[in-house]
Design a protein around this motif. Structure first.
Motif, PDB file in Angstrom:
ATOM      1  N   ARG A 156      52.660 160.908  47.453  1.00 42.31           N
ATOM      2  CA  ARG A 156      53.770 161.613  46.778  1.00 42.31           C
ATOM      3  C   ARG A 156      54.212 160.812  45.559  1.00 42.31           C
ATOM      4  NH1 ARG A 156      59.425 159.776  49.332  1.00 42.31           N
ATOM      5  NH2 ARG A 156      58.784 157.739  50.082  1.00 42.31           N
ATOM      6  N   ARG A 157      55.226 161.307  44.852  1.00 44.39           N
ATOM      7  CA  ARG A 157      55.930 160.576  43.791  1.00 44.39           C
ATOM      8  C   ARG A 157      57.412 160.607  44.115  1.00 44.39           C
ATOM      9  NH1 ARG A 157      54.052 157.997  39.673  1.00 44.39           N
ATOM     10  NH2 ARG A 157      51.824 158.256  39.419  1.00 44.39           N
ATOM     11  N   LEU A 158      58.118 159.541  43.843  1.00 44.57           N
ATOM     12  CA  LEU A 158      59.564 159.539  44.086  1.00 44.57           C
ATOM     13  C   LEU A 158      60.244 160.361  43.006  1.00 44.57           C
ATOM     14  CD1 LEU A 158      60.396 155.837  45.080  1.00 44.57           C
ATOM     15  CD2 LEU A 158      59.705 157.743  46.530  1.00 44.57           C
ATOM     16  N   ASP A 159      61.364 160.999  43.383  1.00 46.53           N
ATOM     17  CA  ASP A 159      62.067 161.776  42.355  1.00 46.53           C
ATOM     18  C   ASP A 159      62.970 160.849  41.538  1.00 46.53           C
ATOM     19  OD1 ASP A 159      64.459 161.345  43.723  1.00 46.53           O
ATOM     20  OD2 ASP A 159      64.235 163.195  44.921  1.00 46.53           O
ATOM     21  N   VAL A 160      63.618 161.418  40.518  1.00 46.73           N
ATOM     22  CA  VAL A 160      64.405 160.619  39.570  1.00 46.73           C
ATOM     23  C   VAL A 160      65.522 159.852  40.277  1.00 46.73           C
ATOM     24  CG1 VAL A 160      65.885 160.746  37.522  1.00 46.73           C
ATOM     25  CG2 VAL A 160      63.866 162.193  37.696  1.00 46.73           C
ATOM     26  N   ALA A 161      66.198 160.547  41.208  1.00 53.33           N
ATOM     27  CA  ALA A 161      67.327 159.900  41.901  1.00 53.33           C
ATOM     28  C   ALA A 161      66.834 158.726  42.739  1.00 53.33           C
ATOM     29  CB  ALA A 161      68.031 160.923  42.789  1.00 53.33           C
ATOM     30  N   GLN A 162      65.720 158.932  43.434  1.00 56.89           N
ATOM     31  CA  GLN A 162      65.183 157.852  44.287  1.00 56.89           C
ATOM     32  C   GLN A 162      64.745 156.652  43.440  1.00 56.89           C
ATOM     33  OE1 GLN A 162      62.232 160.353  46.119  1.00 56.89           O
ATOM     34  NE2 GLN A 162      63.300 160.311  48.104  1.00 56.89           N
ATOM     35  N   THR A 163      64.131 156.966  42.288  1.00 54.90           N
ATOM     36  CA  THR A 163      63.685 155.894  41.387  1.00 54.90           C
ATOM     37  C   THR A 163      64.895 155.083  40.905  1.00 54.90           C
ATOM     38  OG1 THR A 163      62.015 157.423  40.632  1.00 54.90           O
ATOM     39  CG2 THR A 163      62.318 155.455  39.311  1.00 54.90           C
ATOM     40  N   ALA A 164      65.969 155.809  40.511  1.00 53.89           N
ATOM     41  CA  ALA A 164      67.165 155.130  39.990  1.00 53.89           C
ATOM     42  C   ALA A 164      67.773 154.243  41.071  1.00 53.89           C
ATOM     43  CB  ALA A 164      68.174 156.166  39.508  1.00 53.89           C
ATOM     44  N   GLN A 165      67.773 154.762  42.308  1.00 56.14           N
ATOM     45  CA  GLN A 165      68.365 153.973  43.411  1.00 56.14           C
ATOM     46  C   GLN A 165      67.560 152.699  43.664  1.00 56.14           C
ATOM     47  OE1 GLN A 165      68.531 157.024  46.384  1.00 56.14           O
ATOM     48  NE2 GLN A 165      70.765 157.153  46.241  1.00 56.14           N
ATOM     49  N   LEU A 166      66.259 152.834  43.646  1.00 59.75           N
ATOM     50  CA  LEU A 166      65.419 151.655  43.905  1.00 59.75           C
ATOM     51  C   LEU A 166      65.604 150.604  42.807  1.00 59.75           C
ATOM     52  CD1 LEU A 166      63.506 150.997  46.239  1.00 59.75           C
ATOM     53  CD2 LEU A 166      61.578 151.661  44.806  1.00 59.75           C
ATOM     54  N   ASP A 221      67.538 142.016  54.297  1.00 63.23           N
ATOM     55  CA  ASP A 221      66.989 143.102  55.117  1.00 63.23           C
ATOM     56  C   ASP A 221      67.858 144.356  55.012  1.00 63.23           C
ATOM     57  OD1 ASP A 221      64.854 141.642  55.912  1.00 63.23           O
ATOM     58  OD2 ASP A 221      65.592 141.189  57.924  1.00 63.23           O
ATOM     59  N   TYR A 222      69.127 144.146  54.860  1.00 62.56           N
ATOM     60  CA  TYR A 222      70.059 145.270  54.748  1.00 62.56           C
ATOM     61  C   TYR A 222      69.698 146.113  53.521  1.00 62.56           C
ATOM     62  CZ  TYR A 222      74.560 147.633  54.293  1.00 62.56           C
ATOM     63  OH  TYR A 222      75.535 148.575  54.181  1.00 62.56           O
ATOM     64  N   ILE A 223      69.441 145.449  52.413  1.00 59.28           N
ATOM     65  CA  ILE A 223      69.083 146.177  51.190  1.00 59.28           C
ATOM     66  C   ILE A 223      67.710 146.828  51.336  1.00 59.28           C
ATOM     67  CG2 ILE A 223      68.571 145.916  48.726  1.00 59.28           C
ATOM     68  CD1 ILE A 223      70.692 143.961  48.510  1.00 59.28           C
ATOM     69  N   THR A 224      66.775 146.103  51.918  1.00 55.56           N
ATOM     70  CA  THR A 224      65.438 146.673  52.091  1.00 55.56           C
ATOM     71  C   THR A 224      65.515 147.939  52.956  1.00 55.56           C
ATOM     72  OG1 THR A 224      64.612 144.426  52.025  1.00 55.56           O
ATOM     73  CG2 THR A 224      63.068 146.093  52.720  1.00 55.56           C
ATOM     74  N   ARG A 225      66.336 147.844  54.001  1.00 50.83           N
ATOM     75  CA  ARG A 225      66.470 149.015  54.875  1.00 50.83           C
ATOM     76  C   ARG A 225      67.041 150.198  54.095  1.00 50.83           C
ATOM     77  NH1 ARG A 225      68.819 146.630  58.851  1.00 50.83           N
ATOM     78  NH2 ARG A 225      66.869 146.166  59.905  1.00 50.83           N
ATOM     79  N   LEU A 226      68.055 149.904  53.258  1.00 54.04           N
ATOM     80  CA  LEU A 226      68.629 150.961  52.417  1.00 54.04           C
ATOM     81  C   LEU A 226      67.569 151.568  51.507  1.00 54.04           C
ATOM     82  CD1 LEU A 226      72.097 149.719  51.078  1.00 54.04           C
ATOM     83  CD2 LEU A 226      71.593 151.742  52.467  1.00 54.04           C
ATOM     84  N   ALA A 227      66.710 150.700  50.945  1.00 58.98           N
ATOM     85  CA  ALA A 227      65.667 151.172  50.030  1.00 58.98           C
ATOM     86  C   ALA A 227      64.693 152.093  50.765  1.00 58.98           C
ATOM     87  CB  ALA A 227      64.926 149.986  49.421  1.00 58.98           C
ATOM     88  N   VAL A 228      64.344 151.701  52.000  1.00 56.04           N
ATOM     89  CA  VAL A 228      63.407 152.514  52.794  1.00 56.04           C
ATOM     90  C   VAL A 228      64.045 153.875  53.099  1.00 56.04           C
ATOM     91  CG1 VAL A 228      62.297 152.691  55.072  1.00 56.04           C
ATOM     92  CG2 VAL A 228      62.150 150.558  53.764  1.00 56.04           C
ATOM     93  N   GLN A 229      65.336 153.826  53.470  1.00 56.41           N
ATOM     94  CA  GLN A 229      66.033 155.085  53.808  1.00 56.41           C
ATOM     95  C   GLN A 229      66.190 155.970  52.582  1.00 56.41           C
ATOM     96  OE1 GLN A 229      69.698 153.898  55.640  1.00 56.41           O
ATOM     97  NE2 GLN A 229      68.676 153.352  57.564  1.00 56.41           N
TER      98      GLN A 229
END
Ligand code: C2E
Ligand code: MG
Ligand code: MG
Length: 605
Positions: free
Chosen positions: A140-150, A34-42
Motif C-alpha cells: 500500500r501507500r500511506l495517505d497524506v495524514a498518515q505521512t504527516a503524523q509519521l 516505545d510509546y511513540i513507536t506504538r503510536l506510529a504503528v497505530q
C-alpha cells in the motif's frame, strides 16, 4: 546477520552468530520511545515498527514494536537505504517486487512484510542517523495524514534521542550510551582485543573562561570531529565538558603509531578568534584487554580514567599512558582505603598508634604523636607512607584526617574517664585538610561530641605546607589557636626553610626533622644545620622538639646544648592504644619525682 520472522509471533531479528551458539542480546526497552513507536504503528495501521539508529556497521534498535531482538546488519537494510537516499521520506509500496529488498528475510519469509515507510532521523549535529519506520503485510501507500503524523513523530523522536543519548554540544553519544555500547562489545566480541581510551583535554576550562562560550563549544565539536576522523568507525563518546572516550576493537597491531596519530590529531592548533591560534593537549589513558574479560564497561572506563589522571601535566604535546599493574594496585588500594575510611570491615580498619614525646630535663612525658595505621586484612599493619599520599591525590585526605581526629578524641576521653592524666596529643594534618571548608565545623563538632578540650590537641603542619598561600593559612592557623589548639611545624629543615612563611603565622613548637637529629653528635654538617634550626626556634620563641632520636650519643649532644624535648625510637616507637594506656598508667604512678633517662626508657618499653 539476518531477519528471521517467527510464524504467528513477533518478528525476530537474529544475529548470524546464533548458529554458532551465541544468544542474541536485546537492548533494554526504552518505554518512552516505545510509546511513540506504538503510536506510529497505530496511526499508520502498520503491523510492526521501530526506531533504528545506525552505529558503526550495524543498526541498533532502541525501540521496536512487534520485533523482539535488536541488532541487524546495516548493509542492505531498509534503514540504510532510507538514510542514504537523503530525502525526508522513504516508502516502499511492495518490497517483494523491489529487487533491493525482495531477498530481505522480513519480506521473503513468513509473515512476508511488504510495505515499508520511514522518516529518516537526523539531529542538528548530524550525529544521529537512523529512521522511525513502520511495516505491514499488505502492499500500500500511506495517505497524506498518515505521512504527516509519521513525520511529526520523527521530529519528537529526534529531540528525545538527542536529549537522552547525545551530548548537547557535540551530539556525540553521552556516557550512558557509550557504556551501553561498550557493554555490548564486551558481550559480543570474544577473541578480539579492546582498547578503551579516555581523552582528557587540558586547559579547556581556561579557553572557555577566556573566550566566549560559543568558542568553547566550537572547539569541542572540532575535537569530536578530529576523534571521528581518527577513529574511523570506533565507538566514541563525549562524556563531559572536556572528556571524550573511545573504544577500538582489535586495534591495529601498531598500537603506538595509532596513539601517535591520535595525539597529532588533538595537538593541531585551532583558531579561537580571527588570527588567534591556540593548541589544546590531552592526557590520554588507555585500558587494553583481550576479550572475553572479567571487567565491566564501567570498570574499563574507570581504569582508562585513572591512567589518564596519572599523567602529569604534559609539556606541549598530548601524552598517553596505559593502565598497568602498578596503577591497578594503586587503584585497588585507593578503593579499599575509601571503604576502610567509611568503616567497611571487609577492608580492615584505620587505627591510631601513639609515639611518646619526653622532656629529659624534667623527666616527664610531655606529649604523644598520633600516627595512623591501616590494619589491612591481607597486608597486615600498613604504615601511612603507603596510603596517606594516595589519600592526598585522590581527595580523601580530609576524610582520613577527620577519622583520625575522631579516633584520637575518643581515646583521649576513654583515658580520662579511667582517671588517667593525659598529655596533649599531636595530629598530623595535611594541607588539604587544613584548607577544607568544613574543617572548623567538623573540629568543633568532634570536640563538642567527645568533650575534649582544645588544649589537649596539637596540629602538626609540615614546613613545606607553609609555602603556598600563607595569608589563608595564617587565618586558618590563628582560628585553630583560638580554639586552644597548639600548632607545631613538622619536619622542619626539610622544606625550603622559608623564614618569611614562618614569620607570617604564630606557632608553638618547631619539630626538627630526623635528618638533622640522627647522627648530630658525630657529623659536623648535621650539627651545623641543627645549630641553625635551634637558633630559628629561639628567635620565634617556639619550643624545639627533636624527632627521630635513636642514639644515646645524640641525646647527650642535644642535652649539652640545652635541647631536652625529644621523640624517637631511643625511647619508644609508636604503640597501639592499649600499650599506650599502660604507659600512661606507669607515668602516673611515678609522678612524684622527675624520672631519669633510664627510668623513662623502662616505663616506655
Ligand atoms: P611524621 O609526622 O614526621 O612522623 C614521624 C615519623 O617518623 C613516623 O613515621 C614515626 O614512626 C617515624 N619515627 C619516629 N621516631 C623515629 C626514629 O627514631 N627513627 C626513625 N627512623 N623513624 C622514626 P610514620 O608513622 O610512618 O609516619 C610517616 C608520616 O606519615 C608522618 O611523618 C606524617 O607526615 C604522616 N602521617 C602519619 N599519620 C598521619 C595522619 O593521620 N594524617 C596525615 N595527614 N599524615 C599522617
Ligand atoms: Mg608528625
Ligand atoms: Mg615529622
Amino acid at each position: 546477520m539476518i531477519y528471521r520472522p517467527v510464524r504467528g509471533g513477533p518478528a525476530r531479528l537474529f544475529n548470524g552468530d546464533e548458529q554458532a551458539g551465541h544468544d542474541v542480546l536485546a537492548d533494554p526497552a526504552d518505554p518512552k520511545l516505545d510509546y511513540i513507536t506504538r503510536l506510529a504503528v497505530q496511526a499508520t495501521g502498520a503491523d510492526i515498527g521501530g526506531i533504528s539508529l545506525m552505529f558503526q556497521s550495524r543498526i541498533w534498535l532502541p525501540s521496536r514494536i512487534g520485533v523482539q531482538d535488536c541488532y541487524l546488519a546495516r548493509a542492505g537494510s531498509f534503514c540504510t537505504s532510507a538514510v542514504e537516499e537523503g530525502s525526508g521520506w522513504f516508502e516502499v509500496e511492495d518490497a517483494s517486487r523491489d529487487p533491493r529488498f525482495a531477498g530481505n528475510p522480513l519480506v521473503s519469509q513468513v509473515p512476508h512484510f511488504r510495505h515499508y515507510a520511514a522518516v529518516p532521523l537526523q539531529g542538528d549535529s548530524a550525529h544521529l542517523l537512523g529512521t522511525l519506520w513502520v511495516m505491514g503485510r499488505a502492499p500500500r501507500r500511506l495517505d497524506v495524514a498518515q505521512t504527516a503524523q509519521l513525520r511529526l513523530m520523527a521530529r519528537i523522536v529526534v529531540d528525545m534521542l538527542e536529549l537522552r543519548y547525545c551530548d548537547a554540544v557535540t551530539g556525540m553519544f553521552n556516557r550512558a550510551v557509550f557504556l551501553q555500547h561498550l557493554e555490548r562489545i564486551l558481550a559480543e566480541r570474544p577473541g578480539a582485543t579492546l582498547s578503551v581510551g579516555m581523552v582528557d583535554l587540558i586547559g579547556f576550562r581556561q579557553v572557555n573562561d577566556l573566550f566566549r562560550r560559543e568558542t568553547g563549544d566550537r572547539i569541542l565539536r572540532l575535537m569530536g570531529k578530529r576523534l571521528e576522523d581518527w577513529a574511523d568507525g570506533a565507538l566514541l563518546g563525549h562524556l563531559g565538558a572536556d572528556q571524550f572516550a573511545f573504544a577500538l576493537v582489535s586495534p591495529p597491531h601498531d598500537h603506538e603509531a595509532c596513539m601517535r596519530r591520535l595525539c597529532a590529531a588533538i595537538d593541531q592548533p585551532f583558531e579561537v578568534e580571527p588570527g588567534c591560534m591556540h593548541t589544546l593537549n590531552a592526557r590520554i589513558g588507555i585500558r587494553r584487554q583481550a576479550l572475553p574479560c572479567e571487567e565491566s564497561a564501567d570498570g574499563l572506563l574507570d581504569a582508562a580514567d585513572i591512567a589518564a589522571s596519572s599523567i602529569r601535566q604534559p609539556q606541549g604535546a598530548s601524552a598517553v599512558h596505559e593502565y598497568d599493574a602498578a596503577l591497578m594496585a594503586r587503584a585497588r588500594l585507593r578503593y579499599e582505603l575509601r571503604e576502610a575510611i567509611r568503616g567497611a570491615p571487609r577492608f580492615g580498619r584505620l587505627e591510631v598508634h601513639y609515639q611518646p614525646q619526653v622532656d629529659v630535663a624534667h623527666g616527664r612525658l610531655i606529649g604523644l604523636e598520633a600516627l595512623v595505621r591501616w590494619r589491612h586484612p591481607v597486608y597486615g599493619l600498613v604504615g601511612p607512607g603507603m596510603f596517606v599520599p594516595q589519600a592526598e591525590t585522590s581527595g580523601r585526605i580530609f576524610e582520613l584526617d577527620m577519622h583520625v581526629l575522631e579516633l584520637v578524641c575518643r581515646d583521649l576521653m576513654a583515658w580520662r574517664a579511667r582517671g588517667l592524666h593525659v598529655p596533649p596529643v599531636a595530629l598530623n594534618f595535611s594541607r588539604a585538610s587544613l584548607m577544607h571548608v568544613q574543617v572548623f565545623a567538623h573540629l568543633a563538632q568532634v570536640l563538642e561530641a567527645t568533650g575534649v578540650p582544645g588544649e589537649l590537641l596539637e596540629f602538626e603542619v609540615t614546613e613545606s605546607q607553609l609555602l603556598d598561600s600563607p595569608t589563608l593559612l595564617h587565618q586558618r592557623i590563628s582560628a585553630l589557636r583560638a580554639l586552644g589548639v597548639r600548632v607545631a611545624v613538622d619536619d622542619f629543615g626539610t622544606g625550603y626553610s622559608n623564614l618569611d612563611a614562618l614569620t607570617s603565622f604564630p606557632f608553638d613548637r618547631l619539630k626538627a626533622d630526623r635528618r638533622f637529629v640522627h647522627g648530630v653528635a658525630s657529623d659536623e654538617r648535621t650539627a651545623g644545620v641543627f645549630a641553625l634550626i635551634q637558633g630559628i626556634a629561639a628567635v620565634f620563641e617556639a619550643e624545639l622538639l627533636c624527632e627521630g632520636l635513636e642514639d644515646e650519643a645524640d641525646l647527650s649532644w642535644l642535652a649539652e646544648r640545652g635541647v631536652h624535648c625529644v621523640q624517637g625510637w631511643y625511647f619508644s616507637r609508636a604503640q597501639p592504644v592499649q600499650a599506650i594506656e599502660r604507659v600512661l598508667r606507669r607515668f602516673q604512678e611515678a609522678r612524684d619525682a622527675p624520672l631519669s633517662v633510664p627510668e623513662m626508657r623502662a616505663l616506655l618499653a
